[in-house]
Write a protein that holds these residues in place. Structure first.
Motif, mmCIF file in Angstrom:
data_model
loop_
_atom_site.group_PDB
_atom_site.id
_atom_site.type_symbol
_atom_site.label_atom_id
_atom_site.label_comp_id
_atom_site.label_asym_id
_atom_site.label_seq_id
_atom_site.Cartn_x
_atom_site.Cartn_y
_atom_site.Cartn_z
ATOM 1 N N LEU A 62 4.772 -1.469 -2.233
ATOM 2 C CA LEU A 62 5.414 -0.213 -1.846
ATOM 3 C C LEU A 62 6.280 -0.400 -0.607
ATOM 4 O O LEU A 62 7.408 0.109 -0.532
ATOM 5 C CB LEU A 62 4.351 0.853 -1.601
ATOM 6 C CG LEU A 62 3.751 1.473 -2.864
ATOM 7 C CD1 LEU A 62 2.409 2.133 -2.559
ATOM 8 C CD2 LEU A 62 4.717 2.487 -3.474
ATOM 9 N N LEU A 63 5.783 -1.132 0.381
ATOM 10 C CA LEU A 63 6.557 -1.373 1.589
ATOM 11 C C LEU A 63 7.847 -2.123 1.283
ATOM 12 O O LEU A 63 8.930 -1.753 1.758
ATOM 13 C CB LEU A 63 5.721 -2.172 2.599
ATOM 14 C CG LEU A 63 4.670 -1.393 3.377
ATOM 15 C CD1 LEU A 63 3.761 -2.348 4.143
ATOM 16 C CD2 LEU A 63 5.330 -0.409 4.335
ATOM 17 N N ILE A 64 7.744 -3.170 0.488
ATOM 18 C CA ILE A 64 8.934 -3.963 0.161
ATOM 19 C C ILE A 64 9.943 -3.121 -0.605
ATOM 20 O O ILE A 64 11.153 -3.160 -0.323
ATOM 21 C CB ILE A 64 8.532 -5.228 -0.630
ATOM 22 C CG1 ILE A 64 7.780 -6.205 0.290
ATOM 23 C CG2 ILE A 64 9.756 -5.913 -1.234
ATOM 24 C CD1 ILE A 64 7.125 -7.359 -0.435
ATOM 25 N N SER A 65 9.468 -2.340 -1.572
ATOM 26 C CA SER A 65 10.377 -1.475 -2.337
ATOM 27 C C SER A 65 11.131 -0.526 -1.416
ATOM 28 O O SER A 65 12.352 -0.380 -1.510
ATOM 29 C CB SER A 65 9.586 -0.662 -3.373
ATOM 30 O OG SER A 65 8.990 -1.481 -4.334
ATOM 31 N N SER A 66 10.409 0.121 -0.524
ATOM 32 C CA SER A 66 11.028 1.098 0.355
ATOM 33 C C SER A 66 11.980 0.450 1.354
ATOM 34 O O SER A 66 13.103 0.918 1.560
ATOM 35 C CB SER A 66 9.943 1.878 1.095
ATOM 36 O OG SER A 66 10.503 2.838 1.946
ATOM 37 N N LEU A 67 11.550 -0.644 1.977
ATOM 38 C CA LEU A 67 12.373 -1.299 2.995
ATOM 39 C C LEU A 67 13.675 -1.848 2.426
ATOM 40 O O LEU A 67 14.700 -1.895 3.115
ATOM 41 C CB LEU A 67 11.582 -2.428 3.656
ATOM 42 C CG LEU A 67 10.444 -1.980 4.577
ATOM 43 C CD1 LEU A 67 9.536 -3.146 4.909
ATOM 44 C CD2 LEU A 67 10.997 -1.355 5.851
ATOM 45 N N ARG A 83 4.954 -1.171 -9.595
ATOM 46 C CA ARG A 83 3.884 -1.849 -10.337
ATOM 47 C C ARG A 83 4.424 -2.657 -11.505
ATOM 48 O O ARG A 83 3.813 -3.647 -11.911
ATOM 49 C CB ARG A 83 2.863 -0.827 -10.859
ATOM 50 C CG ARG A 83 2.109 -0.095 -9.751
ATOM 51 C CD ARG A 83 0.981 0.751 -10.316
ATOM 52 N NE ARG A 83 -0.017 -0.062 -10.985
ATOM 53 C CZ ARG A 83 -0.183 -0.148 -12.297
ATOM 54 N NH1 ARG A 83 0.589 0.558 -13.121
ATOM 55 N NH2 ARG A 83 -1.114 -0.901 -12.816
ATOM 56 N N ASP A 84 5.553 -2.228 -12.055
ATOM 57 C CA ASP A 84 6.121 -2.908 -13.215
ATOM 58 C C ASP A 84 6.942 -4.137 -12.835
ATOM 59 O O ASP A 84 6.989 -5.106 -13.584
ATOM 60 C CB ASP A 84 7.037 -1.958 -14.000
ATOM 61 C CG ASP A 84 6.311 -0.717 -14.487
ATOM 62 O OD1 ASP A 84 5.104 -0.822 -14.761
ATOM 63 O OD2 ASP A 84 6.957 0.342 -14.581
ATOM 64 N N GLU A 103 0.385 5.485 -14.772
ATOM 65 C CA GLU A 103 1.207 4.358 -15.210
ATOM 66 C C GLU A 103 2.682 4.754 -15.269
ATOM 67 O O GLU A 103 3.562 3.973 -14.921
ATOM 68 C CB GLU A 103 0.756 3.876 -16.592
ATOM 69 C CG GLU A 103 -0.425 2.941 -16.578
ATOM 70 C CD GLU A 103 0.010 1.491 -16.528
ATOM 71 O OE1 GLU A 103 0.317 0.919 -17.585
ATOM 72 O OE2 GLU A 103 0.052 0.935 -15.408
ATOM 73 N N GLU A 104 2.949 5.972 -15.690
ATOM 74 C CA GLU A 104 4.326 6.449 -15.833
ATOM 75 C C GLU A 104 4.991 6.646 -14.474
ATOM 76 O O GLU A 104 6.165 6.322 -14.298
ATOM 77 C CB GLU A 104 4.332 7.779 -16.600
ATOM 78 C CG GLU A 104 5.715 8.306 -16.934
ATOM 79 C CD GLU A 104 6.438 7.456 -17.974
ATOM 80 O OE1 GLU A 104 7.685 7.501 -18.000
ATOM 81 O OE2 GLU A 104 5.761 6.754 -18.756
ATOM 82 N N ASP A 105 4.243 7.148 -13.501
ATOM 83 C CA ASP A 105 4.829 7.402 -12.181
ATOM 84 C C ASP A 105 3.769 7.265 -11.091
ATOM 85 O O ASP A 105 3.216 8.254 -10.609
ATOM 86 C CB ASP A 105 5.461 8.792 -12.127
ATOM 87 C CG ASP A 105 6.164 9.071 -10.797
ATOM 88 O OD1 ASP A 105 6.263 8.142 -9.972
ATOM 89 O OD2 ASP A 105 6.593 10.212 -10.588
#
Length: 229
Positions: free
Chosen positions: A157-162, A171-172, A109-111
């Motif tokens: 994850l893809l959206i965050s990275s792109l 997740r948060d 949850e933390e990372d």
């Protein structure tokens, strides 16, 4: 014309409704999930699709076939678009995992970017396989529009990275509802902008769980110093 990616999460499954971890567990769409996908198909029937890609799981392939039924494209399977593997958490509910693997779950949850359940994958491992697929799709379909059907965690994850966000908070801060539509446009192979995110207006009248239940526990924690007044 920029390259347009219709990035979609698969429709609901029975395990979705039970809030169970089902990354590498191959489960079919529920009846609700099929209705959601059909609603998205109706929404996109007049849009041009030059290609359709999906992860190898039954729920993503079925969603892709339903959404792409009115388009003259075969679904191409991309194994590296699959969901995060949750190892020994697979098939268990969030409450069960919190009880049985409290320390492991707390660290994740933390990372969740660098931490993985025993036998499972970290966010970095998912990005290392999924990002090259996305880049290859964009390179193969310059100035075209493509449907890509993947999973909740993989999409976030893809959206965050792109977009250059800190993926540790995926997740948060980011949600992906079943059969949600995201639209990304690429000026070149790596420069992307987000035109639409987590949109479910195609089936909004259908009953569903509130967004807070789909986000991590961090989202519902009280803010430090908040006395409730």
């Amino acid at each position: 014309m920029p390259t347009r990616i219709y990035l979609v999460r698969h429709g609901a499954t029975e395990l979705t409704a039970e809030d169970r971890f089902a990354g590498s567990t191959d489960v079919p769409l529920s009846d609700e999930g099929r209705h959601q996908a059909a609603a998205l198909a109706e929404r996109l029937k007049c849009d041009r699709l030059d290609g359709i890609y999906a992860s190898p799981m039954g729920r993503t392939i079925e969603t892709a076939r339903i959404v792409g039924a009115s388009h003259d494209c075969q679904v191409q399977v991309e194994p590296d678009l699959r969901e995060i593997a949750y190892g020994r958490w697979e098939g268990r509910t969030r409450d069960e995992i919190e009880r049985e693997f409290a320390e492991e779950y707390g660290a994740w949850e933390e990372d969740p970017l660098t931490t993985a359940p025993a036998g499972g994958e970290s966010g970095i491992q998912v990005l290392s396989r999924a990002l090259p697929v996305m880049r290859r799709i964009v390179q193969s379909h310059r100035h075209q529009s493509v449907l890509v059907v993947s999973h909740k965690g993989t999409n976030r994850l893809l959206i965050s990275s792109l977009l250059g966000f800190d993926a540790r908070g995926y997740r948060d801060r980011l949600d992906q509802s079943p059969a949600a539509l995201n639209i990304l446009e690429f000026a070149n192979d790596v420069r992307a902008r987000l035109r639409l995110f987590n949109d479910i207006s195609h089936y909004d009248p259908l009953p569903g769980r509130c967004a807070e239940q789909r986000l991590s526990r961090w989202w519902s924690q009280p803010i430090q110093g908040d006395d409730g007044a």
